[in-house]
Design a protein around this motif. Structure first.
Motif, PDB file in Angstrom:
ATOM      1  N   ALA A 283      21.038   7.406  -9.306  1.00  0.00           N
ATOM      2  CA  ALA A 283      21.516   6.023  -9.296  1.00  0.00           C
ATOM      3  C   ALA A 283      21.821   5.560 -10.718  1.00  0.00           C
ATOM      4  N   GLN A 284      23.063   5.158 -10.941  1.00  0.00           N
ATOM      5  CA  GLN A 284      23.481   4.723 -12.274  1.00  0.00           C
ATOM      6  C   GLN A 284      23.087   3.266 -12.540  1.00  0.00           C
ATOM      7  N   LYS A 285      23.234   2.425 -11.514  1.00  0.00           N
ATOM      8  CA  LYS A 285      22.905   1.011 -11.654  1.00  0.00           C
ATOM      9  C   LYS A 285      22.035   0.553 -10.493  1.00  0.00           C
ATOM     10  N   VAL A 286      21.025  -0.252 -10.815  1.00  0.00           N
ATOM     11  CA  VAL A 286      20.127  -0.807  -9.808  1.00  0.00           C
ATOM     12  C   VAL A 286      20.079  -2.320 -10.016  1.00  0.00           C
ATOM     13  N   ALA A 287      20.087  -3.071  -8.924  1.00  0.00           N
ATOM     14  CA  ALA A 287      20.054  -4.533  -9.019  1.00  0.00           C
ATOM     15  C   ALA A 287      18.739  -5.067  -8.482  1.00  0.00           C
ATOM     16  N   GLU A 347      24.540   0.828  -6.155  1.00  0.00           N
ATOM     17  CA  GLU A 347      24.249   1.575  -4.928  1.00  0.00           C
ATOM     18  C   GLU A 347      22.908   1.199  -4.311  1.00  0.00           C
ATOM     19  N   CYS A 348      22.061   0.528  -5.085  1.00  0.00           N
ATOM     20  CA  CYS A 348      20.705   0.232  -4.600  1.00  0.00           C
ATOM     21  C   CYS A 348      20.261  -1.123  -5.107  1.00  0.00           C
ATOM     22  N   ILE A 349      19.614  -1.913  -4.238  1.00  0.00           N
ATOM     23  CA  ILE A 349      19.031  -3.179  -4.658  1.00  0.00           C
ATOM     24  C   ILE A 349      17.517  -3.118  -4.476  1.00  0.00           C
ATOM     25  N   VAL A 350      16.816  -3.883  -5.298  1.00  0.00           N
ATOM     26  CA  VAL A 350      15.351  -3.986  -5.203  1.00  0.00           C
ATOM     27  C   VAL A 350      15.010  -5.430  -4.875  1.00  0.00           C
ATOM     28  N   ILE A 351      14.262  -5.633  -3.804  1.00  0.00           N
ATOM     29  CA  ILE A 351      13.815  -6.974  -3.427  1.00  0.00           C
ATOM     30  C   ILE A 351      12.323  -6.931  -3.115  1.00  0.00           C
ATOM     31  N   GLU A 352      11.719  -8.099  -3.085  1.00  0.00           N
ATOM     32  CA  GLU A 352      10.284  -8.181  -2.811  1.00  0.00           C
ATOM     33  C   GLU A 352      10.018  -7.955  -1.327  1.00  0.00           C
TER      34      GLU A 352
END
Length: 515
Positions: A283-287, A347-352
């Motif tokens: 993964a190059q970018k993560v949000a 390509e990927c998001i991080v949420i609680e």
């Protein structure tokens, strides 16, 4: 490998006056069958579907076997869902009980000054505690005995209105017989009893409803279906058309509200996003997304947790507007968020990983502020949009993300919510936040102020302060590097910052980390 997502489409039915009687009669018989099935399982302890179906057939011979089985399946679903919810109800009850006891103690000690007489307030809170204790015992008994609380078909509040003669018997009967359900079946070209048709030339939907006749084949009623055409419903509309054309299964619940009828169409759609255990190194970018009722803060980072970009999407009216406007604002905001993520090739998001627990109190104004219904809708809309857009999701523990972000990253020009989003994305990438050196230098000051607070403190408060002192004196043992106490030191410093140390730095905190 693709996953599936359950989607419900709400459409309005246009039913002629001549067909209204037939549909209302079907609803009445179906709901009677559902109540019979429920009572057979709960009261008569009968779990044999065949015997339950025979019991219903003797009393409602006009219903065919498929409607009877659907009614029994619904009854079983009600019972199983209630059993699953019991531990949640108990947890919520215990939380309310704890809060009420704390409030009682504060009023009794004079910490909180009541607007009315202390005796009345204490009596009211005491009565609330008694009710919560009774409820707790009841819930524990149900869990122990594998039973469920009594259920009122038609609604408990409506039954109370009926008993007070505030509701007529005719209206009560209407409330108990205002819907029926038909399950989807791939082998029956989507749905046997309530089948949808689509006219591509006219861009119109039509529903065929099967009306059972005793000893004969079903009669059919055809009625137009109004599926929403707004832009935010375009995806659902296309999904429904695809299900009809490809004979995919869809379940339909027909509901009546006064003289209007709705069809709640539920079907599965394939999605290509996934929930991840850990973010892949490719993964190059993560949000990271910090979700709030009035805004969504987005921070982009690389796989190593280095800051790349940030943006905040505002939706200030969301907390106060009506349902249709609220749904539009959610749709527009989420669309803007994911257009931004797509343009950045995320390509990927991080949420609680949020647990929507009921944490309400007797204060009506406070309950409105803390109510998480809109927040839940926003959260669910983001997860569904991500899965549909082939964006993977990583869920993380939400502990102290806002406090850590404010104390560590606020000085970098990030807002409070963007700072939290940065902590979220870094935690998703597997990184723990170390305590900055400027905060560590303040620990001796905190220790001295806690020692001052010991003078004249009551026994309970003294014990609490001594525990805090022990943590601060041995802060290295509670460093975030030690995974056993990952957030304990952060939590304590955050609390002392607001309670004991008015000069504690918030703005201007260095991002340089220490051990």
């Amino acid at each position: 490998m693709s996953n599936s997502l359950t989607t419900t489409i709400i459409a309005k039915l246009v039913i002629s006056e001549t067909d209204t009687f037939e549909i209302n009669s079907l609803m009445c018989k179906y709901q009677s069958a559902r109540r019979m099935g429920f009572n057979q399982i709960v009261k008569d302890k009968n779990s044999d579907r065949g015997k339950i179906e025979s019991y219903i057939k003797e009393r409602l011979p006009v219903l065919n076997s498929r409607y009877r089985r659907d009614a029994i399946m619904e009854a079983e679903g009600i019972i199983s869902s209630q059993k699953e919810l019991l531990p949640i109800y108990l947890e919520n009850n215990e939380r309310k009980l704890k809060k009420s006891k704390e409030k009682l103690e504060k009023y009794a000690e004079g910490v909180i000054k009541p607007k009315r007489s202390v005796e009345i307030v204490l009596s009211g809170i005491g009565r609330r505690i008694e009710i919560l204790m009774e409820k707790k015992i009841e819930l524990e008994e149900h869990i122990k005995n594998n039973t469920i609380p009594s259920i009122v078909f038609g609604g408990k509040k409506n039954l109370e209105k009926l008993q007070k003669e505030e509701l007529s018997k005719e209206k009560w009967k209407e409330l108990r017989s205002n819907s029926f359900y038909s399950r989807g079946d791939a082998s029956k070209e989507g749905n046997l009893h309530t089948r949808l048709y689509y006219d591509e030339l006219k861009d119109e939907f039509k529903l065929r409803i099967s009306i059972p006749v005793d000893g004969k084949r079903c009669n059919y009623i055809y009625c137009p279906v109004s599926v929403p055409k707004e832009a935010r419903h375009r995806g659902k509309r296309e999904l429904l058309i695809s299900a009809i054309e490809n004979s995919l299964p869809y379940s339909i619940r027909i509901l009546r509200d006064n003289d209007t009828y709705e069809a709640h169409i539920t079907l599965s759609e394939e999605v290509y996003g996934n929930y991840l255990y850990e973010i892949p190194f490719r993964a190059q970018k993560v949000a990271g997304l910090d979700i709030n009722v009035d805004r969504i803060a987005v921070v982009l980072a690389d796989r190593k947790g280095n800051f790349l970009k940030r943006k905040t999407f505002y939706c200030h009216e969301l907390e106060y507007v009506r349902k249709n406007k609220r749904d539009y604002i959610i749709h527009k905001t989420i669309k803007d968020v994911f257009e931004c993520l797509k343009s950045e090739q995320v390509e990927c998001i991080v949420i609680e990983d949020l647990k929507f627990k009921q944490d309400l109190d007797t204060n009506k104004k406070l309950n409105r502020i803390k109510s998480n219904f809109t927040y839940r809708k926003l959260y669910e809309a983001i997860t569904r949009k991500a899965l549909r857009s082939s964006v993977d999701i990583k869920l993380i523990n939400p502990a102290y993300t806002s406090q850590i972000g404010q104390m560590k990253y606020y000085s970098y020009g990030l807002s409070r919510h963007e700072s939290a989003a940065y902590v979220i994305v870094r935690r998703g990438c597997g990184y723990s936040e170390k305590i900055p050196k400027v905060i560590i230098k303040k620990i001796p000051v905190l220790i001295e102020r806690l020692k001052t607070g010991l003078e004249g403190a009551k026994e309970a408060a003294r014990k609490k302060l001594l525990k805090q002192l022990e943590v601060l004196k041995n802060w290295k043992n509670y460093s975030p590097i030690n995974t056993k106490h990952k957030w304990k030191l952060w939590a304590l410093i955050s609390k002392l910052q607001s309670l004991l140390c008015s000069e504690f730095p918030v703005e201007g905190i260095s991002g340089v980390s220490s051990g």
